[in-house]
Design an enzyme around this catalytic site. Structure first.
Site, PDB file in Angstrom:
ATOM      1  N   GLY A 154       1.735   2.974  -2.698  1.00 50.32           N
ATOM      2  CA  GLY A 154       1.431   3.847  -3.830  1.00 50.32           C
ATOM      3  C   GLY A 154       2.142   3.417  -5.098  1.00 50.32           C
ATOM      4  N   HIS A 211      -4.075  -1.728  -6.442  1.00 55.70           N
ATOM      5  CA  HIS A 211      -3.350  -0.515  -6.782  1.00 55.70           C
ATOM      6  C   HIS A 211      -4.360   0.527  -7.227  1.00 55.70           C
ATOM      7  CE1 HIS A 211       0.672  -2.783  -7.611  1.00 55.70           C
ATOM      8  NE2 HIS A 211       0.364  -2.706  -6.344  1.00 55.70           N
ATOM      9  N   ASP A 254       1.986  14.940   1.142  1.00 56.80           N
ATOM     10  CA  ASP A 254       0.970  15.950   1.430  1.00 56.80           C
ATOM     11  C   ASP A 254       0.040  15.543   2.574  1.00 56.80           C
ATOM     12  OD1 ASP A 254       0.250  14.040  -0.707  1.00 56.80           O
ATOM     13  OD2 ASP A 254      -1.741  14.953  -0.536  1.00 56.80           O
ATOM     14  N   ASP A 298       0.826  -1.225   0.000  1.00 53.63           N
ATOM     15  CA  ASP A 298       0.000   0.000   0.000  1.00 53.63           C
ATOM     16  C   ASP A 298       0.854   1.267   0.000  1.00 53.63           C
ATOM     17  OD1 ASP A 298      -2.499  -1.524   0.318  1.00 53.63           O
ATOM     18  OD2 ASP A 298      -1.766  -1.897   2.345  1.00 53.63           O
TER      19      ASP A 298
END
Length: 430
Positions: free
Chosen positions: A14, A40, A338, A12
């Site tokens: 990315g 994904h 972020d 997980d």
């Protein structure tokens, strides 16, 4: 040019998002292990997509995708995944999707057995946190040589039928005598195979030869991993692992060209830690329940394949350095930076404290890992929205300090920094 994109941690991280971005520079994207037990998630101008089996390169019309022999494939799930992609306007044909004739088939009884065994283990709290997709049982039967492969669907002759009879007979010893279930029907399984022969026979081929010819012709091949180094069957947090080799060194082997070597290994790691499933996860001990809730909601940390809430914690230097070493990384991508925008101070797991009180920088195994406690340091946060930043020098100083701290700690250059899910929300450092 052979490049692997792999996970550094528990999965997980990315990877699909980065494969979607970097596949613009590649001719072929190949999955080399795993099944439909992880997803994904990719968001681009064409929409939001969750891919479980099909390589993320399928979202680029000019890319050919390969499902390698190291995979386990549930044809029923694959049929549904293809239908969902086509409904969103993604073209999928034998020209842009090639399935290895050596890939192992996940049969309905594998999925059923997975659910039955997880339920049995759950009665005593010994469950593994399985996704109940039949992955472990498919791989287990593969190594006991009691499975069918995708190539068998092309030639459903008397020999394959005889093998299916033997497989079902063996499986029923377990299903009937251990779990008390009704026996698996050979006739039903044969009809099931016939259905998927019609659906997938045109896609099934010798992908090893296809990849070798492409490599010889100078084509660029990108290998896509499922899950991360800490879920590798040999080098992960056994037994709370996947059932395949998730490390980059296995990529050419699982894809179909075992004699070739990687030219580049790109590792993907999050700006914090997340984990789905059971097993030791030291990072989560470094946060209160309220802090973990805030991080989970900020990062939308729910499994793409299962919808389960992910376990979360700060970035784990010890685990990540080990993952970088396992993957033999030449460079890294740091994703979801972020997500940390809201934090005034950012915790980092710098070391582990073992049961005897000693501090370690090395990732332990077994009981030692079970008992390890996080040693946390905090660094200043940037506490502002960085999702619109596209140049490294435009990041707040605190964000750059955080990136460079992680880079130094794990011992590998961070080249890519993701600040959002969109294709262009990525900073590329020189």
């Amino acid at each position: 040019m052979l490049t692997a994109i792999t996970g550094i941690n528990w999965g997980d991280e990315g990877k699909g998002r980065m494969v979607d971005l970097l596949s613009r520079d590649y001719d072929i994207v190949a999955r080399y292990q795993g099944g439909d037990n992880a997803g994904h998630t990719v968001k681009n101008e064409r929409g939001k997509f969750i891919l479980n089996l099909i390589p993320s390169g399928i979202l680029r019309p000019e890319v050919t995708c390969v499902m390698g022999g190291g995979m386990v494939i549930d044809p029923e799930h694959l049929e549904g995944e293809i239908a969902a992609l086509r409904d969103k306007g993604i073209a999928i044909t034998p020209d842009n999707l090639k399935i290895s004739d050596r890939a192992t088939i996940t049969m309905p009884f594998h999925v059923e057995q997975d659910g039955l065994e997880e339920a049995r283990l759950a009665k005593t709290g010994a469950q593994f946190g399985s996704t109940k997709r039949g992955i472990a049982y498919t791989y287990g039967d593969k190594f006991m040589k009691k499975t069918l492969r995708m190539g068998d669907l092309v030639h459903l002759d008397e020999g394959v039928h005889k093998r299916l009879e033997t497989i079902v007979e063996s499986k029923n010893l377990t299903m009937v005598n251990i779990y008390g279930e009704k026996p698996v029907s050979v006739d039903e399984m044969w009809a099931w195979c016939k259905h998927y022969q019609e659906a997938f026979a045109p896609f099934i081929c010798d992908v090893g030869q296809f990849l070798a010819d492409a490599d010889d012709a100078g084509k660029k091949i990108l290998f896509e991993a499922q899950l991360g180094a800490l879920r590798d069957i040999d080098y992960g947090i056994y037994p709370y692992t996947s059932s395949s080799n998730t490390i980059g060194a296995y990529a050419p082997i699982g894809a179909g060209i075992p004699g070739r070597k990687l030219d580049l290994s790109i590792g993907i790691m999050k700006a914090y830690s997340s984990c789905v499933g059971e097993g030791p996860f030291t990072a989560e001990l470094a946060m209160t329940e309220e802090e973990k809730h805030l991080l989970r909601e900020s990062g939308h940390e729910y499994g793409a394949a299962t919808g389960r809430p992910r376990r979360v914690g700060p970035f784990d230097v010890v685990a990540s350095r080990y993952g970088v070493q396992c993957q033999g990384c030449d460079e890294l991508a740091l994703t979801l930076l972020d997500v940390l925008d809201y934090m005034e101070e950012i915790p980092v797991v710098a070391q582990y404290r073992l049961a005897d009180g000693t501090l370690t920088d090395r990732f332990p195994t077994g009981k030692t890992l079970d008992d390890a406690q996080p040693v946390v340091r905090t660094v200043p946060g940037w506490h502002c929205d960085i999702s619109g930043v596209r140049r490294y020098e435009d990041l707040p100083q605190a964000a750059r300090d955080y990136v460079e701290l992680l880079e130094k700690a794990v011992g590998c250059k961070i080249k890519y920094i993701s600040v959002g899910p969109e294709r262009d929300a990525c900073i590329i450092r020189d």
